[in-house]
Motif scaffolding. Sequence first.
Motif, PDB file in Angstrom:
ATOM      1  N   TYR A 403      -4.643  -1.486 -10.349  1.00  0.00           N
ATOM      2  CA  TYR A 403      -4.978  -2.518  -9.580  1.00  0.00           C
ATOM      3  C   TYR A 403      -4.738  -2.261  -7.852  1.00  0.00           C
ATOM      4  O   TYR A 403      -5.339  -2.268  -7.092  1.00  0.00           O
ATOM      5  CB  TYR A 403      -4.900  -3.815  -9.829  1.00  0.00           C
ATOM      6  CG  TYR A 403      -5.343  -5.041  -9.029  1.00  0.00           C
ATOM      7  CD1 TYR A 403      -6.736  -5.084  -8.908  1.00  0.00           C
ATOM      8  CD2 TYR A 403      -4.339  -5.692  -8.242  1.00  0.00           C
ATOM      9  CE1 TYR A 403      -6.904  -6.243  -7.720  1.00  0.00           C
ATOM     10  CE2 TYR A 403      -4.860  -6.667  -7.474  1.00  0.00           C
ATOM     11  CZ  TYR A 403      -6.171  -6.906  -7.232  1.00  0.00           C
ATOM     12  OH  TYR A 403      -6.679  -7.965  -6.192  1.00  0.00           O
ATOM     13  N   VAL A 404      -3.362  -2.154  -7.731  1.00  0.00           N
ATOM     14  CA  VAL A 404      -2.767  -1.723  -6.559  1.00  0.00           C
ATOM     15  C   VAL A 404      -3.179  -0.747  -5.966  1.00  0.00           C
ATOM     16  O   VAL A 404      -3.857  -0.667  -4.574  1.00  0.00           O
ATOM     17  CB  VAL A 404      -1.136  -1.803  -6.546  1.00  0.00           C
ATOM     18  CG1 VAL A 404      -0.737  -1.374  -5.297  1.00  0.00           C
ATOM     19  CG2 VAL A 404      -0.687  -3.238  -7.050  1.00  0.00           C
ATOM     20  N   MET A 405      -3.369   0.329  -6.696  1.00  0.00           N
ATOM     21  CA  MET A 405      -4.186   1.880  -6.148  1.00  0.00           C
ATOM     22  C   MET A 405      -5.389   1.421  -5.847  1.00  0.00           C
ATOM     23  O   MET A 405      -5.828   2.083  -4.794  1.00  0.00           O
ATOM     24  CB  MET A 405      -3.980   2.738  -7.235  1.00  0.00           C
ATOM     25  CG  MET A 405      -2.447   3.320  -7.494  1.00  0.00           C
ATOM     26  SD  MET A 405      -2.319   4.263  -8.750  1.00  0.00           S
ATOM     27  CE  MET A 405      -3.397   5.756  -8.130  1.00  0.00           C
ATOM     28  N   ILE A 409      -7.169   1.804  -2.308  1.00  0.00           N
ATOM     29  CA  ILE A 409      -8.275   2.986  -1.830  1.00  0.00           C
ATOM     30  C   ILE A 409      -9.467   2.261  -1.078  1.00  0.00           C
ATOM     31  O   ILE A 409      -9.987   2.688  -0.209  1.00  0.00           O
ATOM     32  CB  ILE A 409      -8.645   3.568  -2.970  1.00  0.00           C
ATOM     33  CG1 ILE A 409      -7.559   4.514  -3.706  1.00  0.00           C
ATOM     34  CG2 ILE A 409      -9.890   4.177  -2.803  1.00  0.00           C
ATOM     35  CD1 ILE A 409      -7.849   4.784  -5.138  1.00  0.00           C
ATOM     36  N   CYS A 410      -9.786   0.803  -1.811  1.00  0.00           N
ATOM     37  CA  CYS A 410     -10.686   0.232  -1.041  1.00  0.00           C
ATOM     38  C   CYS A 410     -10.496  -0.147   0.347  1.00  0.00           C
ATOM     39  O   CYS A 410     -11.397  -0.239   1.288  1.00  0.00           O
ATOM     40  CB  CYS A 410     -10.976  -0.971  -2.071  1.00  0.00           C
ATOM     41  SG  CYS A 410     -12.292  -2.073  -1.461  1.00  0.00           S
ATOM     42  N   VAL A 411      -9.293  -0.667   0.641  1.00  0.00           N
ATOM     43  CA  VAL A 411      -9.051  -1.107   1.925  1.00  0.00           C
ATOM     44  C   VAL A 411      -9.003   0.016   3.048  1.00  0.00           C
ATOM     45  O   VAL A 411      -9.565   0.101   3.999  1.00  0.00           O
ATOM     46  CB  VAL A 411      -7.767  -1.775   1.873  1.00  0.00           C
ATOM     47  CG1 VAL A 411      -7.235  -2.249   3.425  1.00  0.00           C
ATOM     48  CG2 VAL A 411      -7.615  -3.157   1.245  1.00  0.00           C
ATOM     49  N   SER A 412      -8.571   1.363   2.277  1.00  0.00           N
ATOM     50  CA  SER A 412      -8.456   2.322   3.130  1.00  0.00           C
ATOM     51  C   SER A 412      -9.966   2.925   3.519  1.00  0.00           C
ATOM     52  O   SER A 412     -10.260   3.208   4.521  1.00  0.00           O
ATOM     53  CB  SER A 412      -7.700   3.578   2.620  1.00  0.00           C
ATOM     54  OG  SER A 412      -6.377   3.134   2.375  1.00  0.00           O
ATOM     55  N   PHE A 413     -10.719   2.651   2.561  1.00  0.00           N
ATOM     56  CA  PHE A 413     -12.084   3.117   2.812  1.00  0.00           C
ATOM     57  C   PHE A 413     -13.051   2.156   3.773  1.00  0.00           C
ATOM     58  O   PHE A 413     -13.435   2.717   4.642  1.00  0.00           O
ATOM     59  CB  PHE A 413     -12.968   3.086   1.485  1.00  0.00           C
ATOM     60  CG  PHE A 413     -14.307   3.457   1.430  1.00  0.00           C
ATOM     61  CD1 PHE A 413     -14.618   4.820   1.411  1.00  0.00           C
ATOM     62  CD2 PHE A 413     -15.251   2.514   1.627  1.00  0.00           C
ATOM     63  CE1 PHE A 413     -16.068   5.355   1.337  1.00  0.00           C
ATOM     64  CE2 PHE A 413     -16.786   2.926   1.664  1.00  0.00           C
ATOM     65  CZ  PHE A 413     -16.931   4.409   1.632  1.00  0.00           C
ATOM     66  N   ALA A 414     -12.490   0.846   3.673  1.00  0.00           N
ATOM     67  CA  ALA A 414     -13.307  -0.176   4.392  1.00  0.00           C
ATOM     68  C   ALA A 414     -12.878   0.501   5.848  1.00  0.00           C
ATOM     69  O   ALA A 414     -13.597   0.092   6.943  1.00  0.00           O
ATOM     70  CB  ALA A 414     -12.902  -1.307   4.209  1.00  0.00           C
ATOM     71  N   ASP A 415     -11.336   0.411   6.007  1.00  0.00           N
ATOM     72  CA  ASP A 415     -10.743   0.817   7.346  1.00  0.00           C
ATOM     73  C   ASP A 415     -11.496   2.024   8.005  1.00  0.00           C
ATOM     74  O   ASP A 415     -11.772   2.233   9.470  1.00  0.00           O
ATOM     75  CB  ASP A 415      -9.230   0.908   7.357  1.00  0.00           C
ATOM     76  CG  ASP A 415      -8.704  -0.452   7.062  1.00  0.00           C
ATOM     77  OD1 ASP A 415      -9.452  -1.489   7.192  1.00  0.00           O
ATOM     78  OD2 ASP A 415      -7.536  -0.208   6.620  1.00  0.00           O
TER      79      ASP A 415
END
Length: 419
Positions: A403-405, A409-415
């Motif tokens: 879940y942490v990973m 990934i999701c936050v990095s993709f959005a940024d």
Amino acid sequence: MSKPSDQLPPPPPSHMEVDAAGEEKPTVRFSINVLELMREAQMQHGLRHGDYTRYRRYCSARLRRLYKSLKFLHGRGKYTRRNITESTVTDVRFLHIVFYMAERAWSRAMEKKTAGPNAQQRIYMLGRFRKAVKWAILFSHLCSLKGDSRTSLEAEAYSSYMKGTLLFEQEKNIEEAMTNFKNTRTVYEELGKYGSIENQLLCRQRIEEVEPMIGFCSRKLGGSALQAHELLDLEKEGPAYDLFKAKIEAVLSETRSQQAASMTEFSWLGRRFPITNAKTRVSILKAQQLERDLNGAATESIPADKKLAIFDKIFSAYHDARSCIRNDLASAGNAENIRDELNGLDKAVSAVLGFRTIERNQLLVSIAKSKFTKNRDEKNEKITKPEELVRLYDLLIQVSLLYVMSCYICVSFADVKLL
């Protein structure tokens, strides 16, 4: 010369003998606890697990035994119909015959209904419901003539329920169906005030079965409607729910579709992901409604097994949403903006799915810990072994890391997308 007869003429009848001869023998009144008889037969012969085929076969076998014990046979070789009328009912078992005839026809109809009938099978199913109503009406009539007051009242409630079931399934006269269900509820509300605790509990259960059907009829008539959250709270078990399961699902789908029309984006960790596919919206909305039910004010009163069932439905809804998203990705072609939005939405839904998996595993750990600390003297209770508890904790750690990973990934993709 003839001798006088030695026989004296019979004495005139006394007043007491005349009165006794004039009196008719009192009519024998039979007594049947209809609801208890029905519940016991259904729960012990298949309906505890929704097996209508097994229950129908039990009714047929029970009828054969009743016919044989009463010597009420229908000819050898060629079938000869023998009707049951008021004069025929000299034993309570004749009333049982009529009751089980109604139950057999009803179980056959429910067997076809739960199998998902096509147009031709639906005609046959409605025919079975009509036959069940015919036998239920005869049962009520005979009980009013041969049964005591309570038996007659219960038989009337049984007949009203069968008539309401047929009208409910036909969807032609919903108002009359609701009237029949209300009559059934009224009878069991009165009967539930008296008798043993077991009888009161049976009456309460019957009322709880009828209540959703009254509410559904009211909604169809445009009266006081059942809201979506009330429909979700219904007990989804037993014959009553099987009767209107498809209708409930249709209402819920309609309600979700109306709500999904205004749902344009999916929010997660302060980030918003647009949703363009209507099926994706409905699936996500279904999952969110289930999450609200799981985390609502009454969550403490929900048993652990039902919480696990709700988690399974949440997972199914989110998996359906991801399936729709990936289908959209496959048909997006080279449109980079659309693909980026869909990829972001897919990762966000995946992250939420991972978080719910952690919550479910935490629930499994708490269940295992409660069984681990129980006394081993308790019978029929499976005690958690230490290695099982360790395995659950290992699984919880693995899911948490995943879940942490996924969040990273999701936050990095959005940024990156914002840049």
